[in-house]
Design an enzyme around this catalytic site. Structure first.
Site, PDB file in Angstrom:
ATOM      1  N   ARG A  73      -9.176  10.197  12.196  1.00 32.33           N
ATOM      2  CA  ARG A  73      -7.867   9.532  12.295  1.00 32.33           C
ATOM      3  C   ARG A  73      -6.801  10.488  12.795  1.00 32.33           C
ATOM      4  O   ARG A  73      -6.654  11.597  12.294  1.00 32.33           O
ATOM      5  CB  ARG A  73      -7.457   8.993  10.921  1.00 32.33           C
ATOM      6  CG  ARG A  73      -6.060   8.374  10.894  1.00 32.33           C
ATOM      7  CD  ARG A  73      -5.757   7.799   9.540  1.00 32.33           C
ATOM      8  NE  ARG A  73      -5.600   8.813   8.518  1.00 32.33           N
ATOM      9  CZ  ARG A  73      -4.441   9.406   8.213  1.00 32.33           C
ATOM     10  NH1 ARG A  73      -3.342   9.118   8.901  1.00 32.33           N
ATOM     11  NH2 ARG A  73      -4.372  10.292   7.242  1.00 32.33           N
TER      12      ARG A  73
ATOM     13  N   HIS B 209      -7.894  16.463   4.288  1.00 32.77           N
ATOM     14  CA  HIS B 209      -6.601  17.002   4.702  1.00 32.77           C
ATOM     15  C   HIS B 209      -6.641  18.516   4.536  1.00 32.77           C
ATOM     16  O   HIS B 209      -7.079  19.026   3.509  1.00 32.77           O
ATOM     17  CB  HIS B 209      -5.467  16.410   3.860  1.00 32.77           C
ATOM     18  CG  HIS B 209      -4.130  16.580   4.497  1.00 32.77           C
ATOM     19  ND1 HIS B 209      -3.497  17.806   4.562  1.00 32.77           N
ATOM     20  CD2 HIS B 209      -3.313  15.700   5.121  1.00 32.77           C
ATOM     21  CE1 HIS B 209      -2.340  17.651   5.192  1.00 32.77           C
ATOM     22  NE2 HIS B 209      -2.201  16.393   5.540  1.00 32.77           N
TER      23      HIS B 209
ATOM     24  N   ARG C 242      -6.811  17.340  12.349  1.00 38.07           N
ATOM     25  CA  ARG C 242      -7.089  17.716  10.969  1.00 38.07           C
ATOM     26  C   ARG C 242      -8.514  18.217  10.743  1.00 38.07           C
ATOM     27  O   ARG C 242      -8.731  19.126   9.951  1.00 38.07           O
ATOM     28  CB  ARG C 242      -6.826  16.518  10.045  1.00 38.07           C
ATOM     29  CG  ARG C 242      -5.350  16.215   9.895  1.00 38.07           C
ATOM     30  CD  ARG C 242      -5.135  14.956   9.078  1.00 38.07           C
ATOM     31  NE  ARG C 242      -3.712  14.733   8.867  1.00 38.07           N
ATOM     32  CZ  ARG C 242      -3.221  13.657   8.284  1.00 38.07           C
ATOM     33  NH1 ARG C 242      -4.037  12.707   7.862  1.00 38.07           N
ATOM     34  NH2 ARG C 242      -1.918  13.514   8.116  1.00 38.07           N
TER      35      ARG C 242
ATOM     36  N   GLU D  94       3.175  15.827  14.786  1.00 38.27           N
ATOM     37  CA  GLU D  94       2.094  16.257  13.913  1.00 38.27           C
ATOM     38  C   GLU D  94       0.858  16.593  14.735  1.00 38.27           C
ATOM     39  O   GLU D  94       0.813  16.355  15.948  1.00 38.27           O
ATOM     40  CB  GLU D  94       1.791  15.179  12.871  1.00 38.27           C
ATOM     41  CG  GLU D  94       2.951  14.918  11.933  1.00 38.27           C
ATOM     42  CD  GLU D  94       2.680  13.840  10.901  1.00 38.27           C
ATOM     43  OE1 GLU D  94       3.457  13.734   9.950  1.00 38.27           O
ATOM     44  OE2 GLU D  94       1.683  13.104  11.055  1.00 38.27           O
TER      45      GLU D  94
ATOM     46  N   HIS E 275      -9.022  13.097   1.868  1.00 36.51           N
ATOM     47  CA  HIS E 275      -7.722  12.485   2.120  1.00 36.51           C
ATOM     48  C   HIS E 275      -7.806  11.040   2.593  1.00 36.51           C
ATOM     49  O   HIS E 275      -7.024  10.196   2.167  1.00 36.51           O
ATOM     50  CB  HIS E 275      -6.979  13.318   3.157  1.00 36.51           C
ATOM     51  CG  HIS E 275      -5.599  12.844   3.470  1.00 36.51           C
ATOM     52  ND1 HIS E 275      -4.619  12.735   2.500  1.00 36.51           N
ATOM     53  CD2 HIS E 275      -5.026  12.440   4.626  1.00 36.51           C
ATOM     54  CE1 HIS E 275      -3.493  12.292   3.061  1.00 36.51           C
ATOM     55  NE2 HIS E 275      -3.717  12.095   4.342  1.00 36.51           N
TER      56      HIS E 275
END
Length: 542
Positions: free
Chosen positions: A377, A235, A281, A113, A342
């Protein structure tokens, strides 16, 4: 008054892990606002980040986390979590979680990811959270030492000060039974906040309806510090469709080759970052926000049609089914997406084993600020943090001697009445979420933040008056907590005079050379607030 050794508020992965880890030696009460299955953990699609093969390393995982965190990660906590990743995943496998295996059954399939340098995300197709939640929840429900209270919401923590006894400890909590409408008093030697995040403070979010920041607000009112509340992760890819409520298009879609495109099919991420679709992100969310505002478009698209249909169906069955229900065949069509709130990277300040400022009170999972996530994060570190800190708090609790609980005062409703109308709750909730989205979103300015704070000040006064005079309800408790969390987010954002990680300010576009956490302390804050609003303490207890 009910008494337990351990009171756990919240039924996501953090709460379930802790409950199972301590239940052999402690009497546990696990509280869920709705059913045990209603949590952000249950909605998690991507997976759990952990070093599970020889091509990867603990140092690489640590470095990826530190880079994403933009200088604000706690190095010791980051190492602690990365080093315990494998053992926590192995525990889940032993518990029976059905993680996806390689096609030749040679091992578990690992995906990659955004922000990760290696394939290290173990997953159960595209519904990892659901698989883990169901497995652990079934065991919790059957455990003889765990009592599960569903449809109960915590109203407030009970401290020594409230109970009229010596000390500053947390002694338990008041819970509203949403079925009967009665408030019960629960005493516990240790109370653990595992209440999740606060995504519902925003108009658009990937979070379930229960994500109303309850733990953060309660801990703040009880005297705990909070940190880094300005870092709200948006997100990049939430499904954009009038019938799709809060449906996430997993990070793993980009990890498996999904490309972000404009409505005309043009890719745009390479122009924003050399990592393109695999950038962290915050970078991707700002790029999408920029393109949407620049071009006046409602959404962008994520395209994975170049992958074989069998690959898409096996890797993303949940996403495929949901999109097909809405008339989108993701094997042939790109998916319309927009950013949405998110994850909260900040929260209640804890040490490296989840202890807060109040003795007897712990915080784990998204409601806590452990120092792992810093200013942003890293994808799939959230479920890992739940597991590791659930385990660490369990170890600390089991080291504590078992002792009798204090006798606590009952909830006093003698001076309140039933509300004559509740339109103020629905109206305020809607107004709050809209101006938070418009003023405290992906891109911020000082003027927007001040406008938001002015509105919050007014609404908090109105809600406080309502709370003081009428019997409480689930919606009123959540609204009260959301307003408190919104204020903490805005005040934290106003304290940061730079752009770092998830906080981007047009007035302060550069990043300072030194990374300093934003820490708010309630002691000084409330003396000023009380003078400003003329607030009085709510119902005395006893």
């Amino acid at each position: 008054m009910q008494q337990y050794d351990v009171l756990i508020l919240g039924s996501g992965l953090a709460g379930l892990t802790l409950a199972l880890k301590v239940a052999a030696n402690r009497q546990v009460c696990l509280v869920s606002k709705r059913s045990v299955d209603d949590s952000s953990s249950n909605w998690a699609q991507g997976g759990i980040a952990a070093v599970l093969n020889d091509d990867d390393s603990i140092e690489a995982h640590i470095q990826d986390t530190l880079v994403a965190g933009a200088g604000l990660c706690d190095a010791a906590v980051t190492r602690l979590v990365a080093e315990h990743g494998r053992e926590t995943v192995e525990w889940l496998i032993e518990e029976g979680v059905p993680f996806t295996r390689e096609a030749d059954d040679s091992g578990y399939h690992l995906t990659r990811e955004g922000g990760h340098s290696h394939r290290r995300i173990i997953h159960a197709a595209d519904a990892t959270g659901h698989a883990v939640q169901q497995t652990l929840a079934d065991k919790v429900r059957r455990h003889p030492n765990i009592r599960v209270l569903e449809d109960h919401i915590a109203v407030d923590l009970i401290t020594s000060t409230k109970a009229g006894v010596r000390g500053t400890d947390c002694l338990g909590a008041y819970l509203l039974d949403n079925t009967s409408g009665k408030v019960i008093t629960v005493a516990a030697q240790q109370t653990v906040l595992a209440t999740g995040g606060a995504g519902k403070v925003y108009l658009y979010t990937t979070n379930p309806d229960v994500a109303t920041g309850d733990g953060i607000a309660m801990a703040w009112r009880a005297g705990c510090r909070v940190a880094n509340m300005e870092f709200i992760q948006f997100h990049p890819t939430c499904l954009y469709h009038p019938q799709a409520k809060s449906f996430l298009i997993s990070e793993a879609v980009r990890g498996e080759g999904g490309l972000l495109r404009l409505p005309d099919g043009t890719r745009f991420m390479p122009a924003h970052d050399e990592r393109a679709e695999l950038a962290p992100r915050d970078v991707v969310a700002r790029a999408i926000d920029f393109e949407m505002k620049k071009r006046g478009i409602d959404c962008v698209y994520i395209d994975i049609t170049h992958q074989p249909a069998d690959f898409i169906l096996s890797h993303f069955p949940t996403i495929y089914r949901r999109c097909m229900e809405l008339g989108i065949d993701i094997t042939k069509q790109p998916i319309p997406v927009v950013p949405a709130a998110h994850y909260s990277c900040g929260g209640i300040m804890t040490d490296h084993i989840g202890r807060t400022d109040l003795p007897g009170l712990y915080a784990i999972g998204e409601t806590a600020c452990t120092g792992l996530h810093g200013a942003n994060r890293l994808a799939s570190n959230s479920l890992l943090e739940c597991l590791v800190f659930g385990q660490e708090v369990a170890r600390d609790i089991l080291l504590q001697p078992v002792k009798p609980c204090s006798k606590l005062p009952y909830w006093d409703e003698s001076r309140v009445t039933d509300a004559d109308e509740e339109i103020i709750i629905a109206h305020t909730w809607n107004e709050l979420r809209r101006f938070m989205w418009n003023y405290v979103g992906i891109v911020r300015t000082t003027k927007r933040l001040q406008r938001a704070l002015n509105r919050i000040d007014m609404l908090r006064s109105e809600v406080h008056e309502f709370y003081s005079n009428f019997r409480i309800s689930n919606n009123l408790i959540e609204l009260r907590n959301l307003l408190q969390v919104a204020e903490l987010i805005v005040r934290s954002a106003m304290e940061r005079h730079e752009s770092r990680g998830l906080h981007y300010s047009r007035d302060y576009p550069d990043m300072l050379s030194e990374a300093i956490p934003t820490v708010l302390e309630p002691s000084n804050y409330y003396s000023l607030l009380d003078r400003h609003h003329g607030l009085t303490a709510r119902k005395k207890v006893g």
